[in-house]
Write a protein that holds these residues in place. Structure first.
Motif, PDB file in Angstrom:
ATOM      1  N   GLY A 185       0.798  -1.225   0.000  1.00 27.11           N
ATOM      2  CA  GLY A 185       0.000   0.000   0.000  1.00 27.11           C
ATOM      3  C   GLY A 185       0.826   1.267   0.000  1.00 27.11           C
ATOM      4  N   TYR A 194       1.757   3.962  -1.690  1.00 26.67           N
ATOM      5  CA  TYR A 194       1.502   4.724  -2.917  1.00 26.67           C
ATOM      6  C   TYR A 194       2.578   5.781  -3.172  1.00 26.67           C
ATOM      7  CZ  TYR A 194      -0.802   7.227   0.906  1.00 26.67           C
ATOM      8  OH  TYR A 194      -1.066   7.799   2.109  1.00 26.67           O
ATOM      9  N   LEU A 197      -8.862   5.710   0.531  1.00 27.38           N
ATOM     10  CA  LEU A 197      -9.515   4.955   1.605  1.00 27.38           C
ATOM     11  C   LEU A 197      -8.587   4.867   2.815  1.00 27.38           C
ATOM     12  CD1 LEU A 197     -11.904   3.184   2.520  1.00 27.38           C
ATOM     13  CD2 LEU A 197     -10.737   1.230   1.522  1.00 27.38           C
ATOM     14  N   THR A 198      -7.304   4.577   2.556  1.00 27.27           N
ATOM     15  CA  THR A 198      -6.324   4.517   3.634  1.00 27.27           C
ATOM     16  C   THR A 198      -6.214   5.867   4.334  1.00 27.27           C
ATOM     17  OG1 THR A 198      -5.096   2.968   2.252  1.00 27.27           O
ATOM     18  CG2 THR A 198      -3.952   3.846   4.174  1.00 27.27           C
ATOM     19  N   LEU A 199      -6.125   6.924   3.526  1.00 30.72           N
ATOM     20  CA  LEU A 199      -5.999   8.271   4.089  1.00 30.72           C
ATOM     21  C   LEU A 199      -7.228   8.630   4.922  1.00 30.72           C
ATOM     22  CD1 LEU A 199      -4.503  10.090   0.980  1.00 30.72           C
ATOM     23  CD2 LEU A 199      -3.357   9.689   3.150  1.00 30.72           C
ATOM     24  N   HIS A 223      -8.983   6.782   6.710  1.00 32.35           N
ATOM     25  CA  HIS A 223      -8.881   6.155   8.028  1.00 32.35           C
ATOM     26  C   HIS A 223      -7.794   6.826   8.866  1.00 32.35           C
ATOM     27  CE1 HIS A 223     -11.447   2.994   6.483  1.00 32.35           C
ATOM     28  NE2 HIS A 223     -11.545   2.525   7.709  1.00 32.35           N
ATOM     29  N   ALA A 224      -6.664   7.128   8.218  1.00 34.38           N
ATOM     30  CA  ALA A 224      -5.500   7.608   8.971  1.00 34.38           C
ATOM     31  C   ALA A 224      -5.662   9.069   9.390  1.00 34.38           C
ATOM     32  CB  ALA A 224      -4.243   7.430   8.147  1.00 34.38           C
ATOM     33  N   TYR A 225      -6.280   9.883   8.547  1.00 35.18           N
ATOM     34  CA  TYR A 225      -6.413  11.304   8.857  1.00 35.18           C
ATOM     35  C   TYR A 225      -7.835  11.616   9.314  1.00 35.18           C
ATOM     36  CZ  TYR A 225      -1.839  11.747   6.717  1.00 35.18           C
ATOM     37  OH  TYR A 225      -0.505  11.611   6.443  1.00 35.18           O
ATOM     38  N   VAL A 228      -7.336  19.008   9.313  1.00 39.80           N
ATOM     39  CA  VAL A 228      -7.559  18.863   7.869  1.00 39.80           C
ATOM     40  C   VAL A 228      -6.232  18.638   7.149  1.00 39.80           C
ATOM     41  CG1 VAL A 228      -9.612  20.296   7.843  1.00 39.80           C
ATOM     42  CG2 VAL A 228      -7.361  21.349   7.574  1.00 39.80           C
ATOM     43  N   TRP A 269       0.564  13.875  -3.462  1.00 39.41           N
ATOM     44  CA  TRP A 269       0.718  12.476  -3.045  1.00 39.41           C
ATOM     45  C   TRP A 269       0.131  11.508  -4.050  1.00 39.41           C
ATOM     46  CZ3 TRP A 269      -0.750  12.530   2.918  1.00 39.41           C
ATOM     47  CH2 TRP A 269       0.340  13.079   3.624  1.00 39.41           C
ATOM     48  N   ASN A 274      -1.029   3.358   6.483  1.00 37.17           N
ATOM     49  CA  ASN A 274      -1.387   1.972   6.209  1.00 37.17           C
ATOM     50  C   ASN A 274      -1.532   1.154   7.485  1.00 37.17           C
ATOM     51  OD1 ASN A 274      -1.612   1.040   3.300  1.00 37.17           O
ATOM     52  ND2 ASN A 274       0.128   2.424   3.183  1.00 37.17           N
ATOM     53  N   ILE A 309      -2.415   2.322  10.404  1.00 35.43           N
ATOM     54  CA  ILE A 309      -3.671   2.722  11.052  1.00 35.43           C
ATOM     55  C   ILE A 309      -4.850   2.061  10.328  1.00 35.43           C
ATOM     56  CG2 ILE A 309      -5.227   4.668  11.523  1.00 35.43           C
ATOM     57  CD1 ILE A 309      -2.739   6.414  11.906  1.00 35.43           C
ATOM     58  N   TYR A 310      -4.794   2.087   9.000  1.00 33.67           N
ATOM     59  CA  TYR A 310      -5.879   1.489   8.220  1.00 33.67           C
ATOM     60  C   TYR A 310      -6.026  -0.001   8.544  1.00 33.67           C
ATOM     61  CZ  TYR A 310      -8.536  -0.171   4.213  1.00 33.67           C
ATOM     62  OH  TYR A 310      -9.478  -0.770   3.423  1.00 33.67           O
ATOM     63  N   ILE A 343      -3.455  10.687  12.239  1.00 37.05           N
ATOM     64  CA  ILE A 343      -2.342  11.579  11.933  1.00 37.05           C
ATOM     65  C   ILE A 343      -2.895  12.994  11.815  1.00 37.05           C
ATOM     66  CG2 ILE A 343      -0.435  12.041  10.350  1.00 37.05           C
ATOM     67  CD1 ILE A 343      -0.845   9.193   9.225  1.00 37.05           C
TER      68      ILE A 343
END
Lengths: 370, 397
Positions: free
Chosen positions: A253, A255, A286-288, A290-292, A298, A307, B364, B366-367, B375
């Motif tokens: 993953g 990217y 989708l990953t972002l 979840h992470a942010y 923001v 990115w 990744n 965290i996902y 973050i």
């Protein structure tokens, strides 16, 4: 999946008696007469006052015999036909490019049919298949960003895989009969640290094809297992190694790493990866999300543009809203709950800086060696 | 009569008697290439066909001729010829089985013939590399012919059904498909076994082999939970003296377990001569990415031939998690600078990693649920949960 290839394996390799074509033009006389009579002339076969017919693809029906020497074109004619189709017909501008694609694709299928019926040896097959693979990769890229009517990307991928797998299987057969000893020798030579002469280029670019096999199938582990079992010097080829690293980064993953390495890809590898971009971007978003995921923090739009290698901030906003991600002024508010996982794939514009440096002209695409 | 010194006629009589009295196990030994009668030179006549024909009941005569001809070819080291005879042998067994309704005592003969077929095919393949995997593919076709007879035996009662022979054949086929790298062909076989009402009645030894291969297939398809289940069953039920088999199972079970968050003990690896994994385990535990690269380079051949190279590559994700956990413990705070993670990655050998990529790696994790938190881009910080910020991997799957 690869129908010709299966046919080839099950019916043809067993018998060694072959049928040799005797048709010395791109289209057998019988077909010319038939098509003139029935008025089945394609626009692209009309060149001012003259007509240049190319044998069209037809399924083998039960009552027709397609294995007649006068209907089949020998290798040299097939090569000429291929060159004519890829280097001349693809430049025609008077009809839409999708129409050009459909025409060329149909005629390429006819070429493959002639190859199958005549049981051409692998040494000849690879030379015919290699440019076809380029064709499918290139047009898969060319039509991917616009929802082109009449272009079926799944079908294109099917033909692409059919050609690649056939090509690779020919390569393996050739390796089996010649390279056993060479391999030992080359292991020996590479141990001596002498940069040995390239032995993969015989009028076709094997390494490029292996790269494309990896890059066109990033979600599949088979190309990776194939790569891992290559000889040492093939594995360390910088282009192939880069393709492998991209696939590994994709597996994790990562990217950022994938997009960074895009800059160094050759035109067709670049095309192959571009076709996969929308999938990558959706996964990354989708990953972002979840992470942010946050109500107050923001992420600036331009960061996401960078990115994900999107073409502009406007494009970023479009992609985000497509997947249910909210934007606020110049910022993106990620919320994992709002991500639309069921939304269909969003095709983004592929214009970017790297592309400008690449020579994507037809002449170059079908002939360059990386 | 001794099978090593008897005459050809005595051998044929013996085979016939076992056939008439329905003694499948003894008959299977008399027709196997792995029995002591193969040392009997009296059986290697120059004209086997004429000596057997008329001297032995049909359809057994065909089988005996093919078997002895195969034996003769093996003695002459002509493996292609031997393969052809053995495949006739299997075809005769198919005919034999088709002729026997409502009885299955002949299954052991089929087991022996099929196993021999695969072994001879391997020999033949090795003796003529220019043929590629064609011989193995042909062997698979012969095995499938047997499989069809067994799978189609719907009328016989549970005691007499040939369906019970399916798993043995599937195992042989799985072995062939793994060898010639055609894993996609396994799927229908697996479906046939998993949907079979005899699923749990097959002999334990066969079930172990079956789960070993299906476990490996699941591993190949990245279904690690299923791989764990199947390989664990195989390992736990495998006979304790079968060290070689246990080692084979562990070769796959260890990396799968590691991905799921269980690190094997050193004594286990020592016992089964798998210490290649030990350096890997400590590198993963310490988040030592450079160490992982070194282990991968050192044991590259082992990882590639075992087909676990990509799994080992995936263990780097676990290593990232462990490394970041160390940073978190050292900083003793719930808010950790991205820069700290970035520095840690660089110390561990990932020199080209920048802030963007560090955030991507954390994102990744965290996902995947391996880090609980989020973050903050503006503050360039990772804010982790006050409780259980790095949940144990074993709790995630």
């Amino acid at each position: 999946m690869s129908s010709y290839f299966d046919y080839f394996c099950t019916h043809i390799e067993k018998n060694s008696d072959t049928i040799r074509g005797t048709c010395n033009s791109m289209c057998p006389d019988e077909e010319v007469i038939l098509r003139e009579r029935e008025d089945l002339v394609h626009v692209l076969e009309v060149l001012g006052p003259i007509r240049k017919y190319v044998k069209s693809y037809s399924r083998s029906a039960a009552d027709t015999n397609i294995a007649k020497p006068n209907l089949l074109r020998p290798y040299s004619v097939l090569i000429d036909t291929l060159h004519y189709l890829l280097l001349e017909v693809t430049k025609r501008k008077e009809v839409s490019s999708v129409m050009v694609y459909d025409f060329v694709n149909d005629r390429l299928r006819a070429i493959r049919q002639d190859m199958t019926i005549q049981r051409l040896p692998p040494e000849q097959c690879v030379k015919l298949l290699e440019p076809m693979i380029r064709f499918y990769v290139y047009y898969g890229y060319k039509f991917s960003n616009l929802s082109t009517k009449g272009f079926d990307s799944d079908l294109n991928k099917k033909y692409l895989l059919e050609c690649i797998k056939w090509f690779l299987s020919c390569i393996d057969t050739m390796d089996l009969s010649t390279n056993r000893n060479i391999d030992l020798l080359s292991d020996f030579i590479s141990n001596l640290n002498i940069k040995n002469v390239r032995r993969y280029r015989l009028g076709y670019d094997r390494v490029l094809m292996e790269c494309l096999y990896i890059l066109c199938n990033l979600d599949d582990v088979h190309p990776l297992y194939r790569y891992l079992n290559f000889s040492k010097d093939l594995k360390s080829d910088p282009r192939l190694n880069l393709a492998f690293k991209i696939a590994i980064a994709n597996m994790k993953g990562n990217y950022i790493k994938i997009f960074k390495s895009m800059k160094t890809l050759c035109p067709l590898s670049y095309c192959a990866l571009c076709t996969y971009m929308p999938v990558l971007q959706r996964k990354a978003l989708l990953t972002l999300a979840h992470a942010y995921n946050s109500k107050k923090f923001v992420v600036p739009i331009e960061v996401i543009t960078r990115w994900l290698r999107l073409s502009s901030n406007r494009d970023t906003i479009k992609v985000c809203s497509h997947y249910g991600i909210k934007t606020e002024g110049n910022n993106i508010l990620f919320n994992k709950g709002e991500f639309k996982t069921d939304a269909f794939l969003h095709q983004t514009s592929l214009e970017d800086d790297t592309m400008k440096h690449l020579d994507l002209s037809v002449d170059n695409i079908f002939t360059y060696s990386s | 009569m001794s099978m090593i010194t008897g005459t050809l006629n005595q051998y044929i009589q013996c085979v016939e008697r076992m056939y008439r009295t329905g003694q499948g196990n003894i008959l299977s030994r008399l027709l196997s290439l792995r029995d002591e009668h193969v040392y009997n030179r009296n059986l290697l006549s120059s004209d086997i066909a004429t000596l057997v024909t008329g001297n032995c009941v049909a359809p057994l005569d065909e089988l005996v001729i093919a078997h002895l001809s195969c034996l003769k070819a093996l003695y002459a080291s002509d493996y292609i010829e031997a393969y052809d005879h053995q495949s006739i042998c299997v075809a005769s067994v198919v005919k034999l089985l088709q002729g026997q309704k409502e009885e299955n005592w002949c299954l052991p003969v089929m087991y022996a013939a099929c196993l021999d077929l695969r072994l001879v095919a391997q020999k033949a393949e090795a003796s003529s590399p220019q043929n590629g995997s064609k011989i193995m593919e042909k062997a698979a076709e012969s095995l499938l012919a047997c499989f069809r007879v067994c799978a189609a035996d719907n009328r016989a009662s549970d005691v007499d059904t040939k369906k019970i022979g399916m798993l043995c054949l599937v195992n042989q086929l799985l072995k062939v498909y793994f060898r010639i790298n055609k894993l996609h062909l396994c799927k229908p076989l697996i479906r046939a076994i998993d949907s079979s009402p005899f699923k749990d009645q097959f002999p334990l030894a066969q079930q172990i082999t079956y789960r070993y291969f299906v476990g490996r297939k699941a591993m190949f398809d990245s279904d690690y939970r299923l791989a764990d289940e199947y390989l664990s069953f195989a390992f736990e039920n495998c006979h304790r003296r079968s060290i070689r088999n246990k080692r084979l199972i562990l070769t796959y079970l260890v990396p799968v377990k590691m991905l799921l968050g269980f690190m094997p003990a050193k004594y286990l690896l020592e016992k089964y001569d798998l210490l290649q994994f030990w350096d890997l385990i400590s590198a993963v535990k310490n988040g030592d990415l450079r160490g992982i690269d070194m282990v991968m380079e050192e044991h590259e051949k082992f990882f590639i031939t075992a087909g676990i190279y990509l799994i080992v590559e995936k263990l780097k994700i676990t290593a990232y998690r462990n490394l970041f956990r160390k940073v978190y413990l050292a900083e003793n705070s719930h808010q950790i600078d991205i820069a700290s993670f970035e520095a840690a990655l660089q110390i561990m050998g990932q020199e080209d990693v920048d802030s963007d990529e560090t955030q991507c790696i954390v994102a990744n994790l965290i996902y995947d649920g391996k880090i609980k938190g989020y973050i903050s881009y503006q503050h360039k910080k990772v804010v982790v949960s006050k409780q259980n910020a790095f949940p144990p991997l074993s709790s995630l799957y």
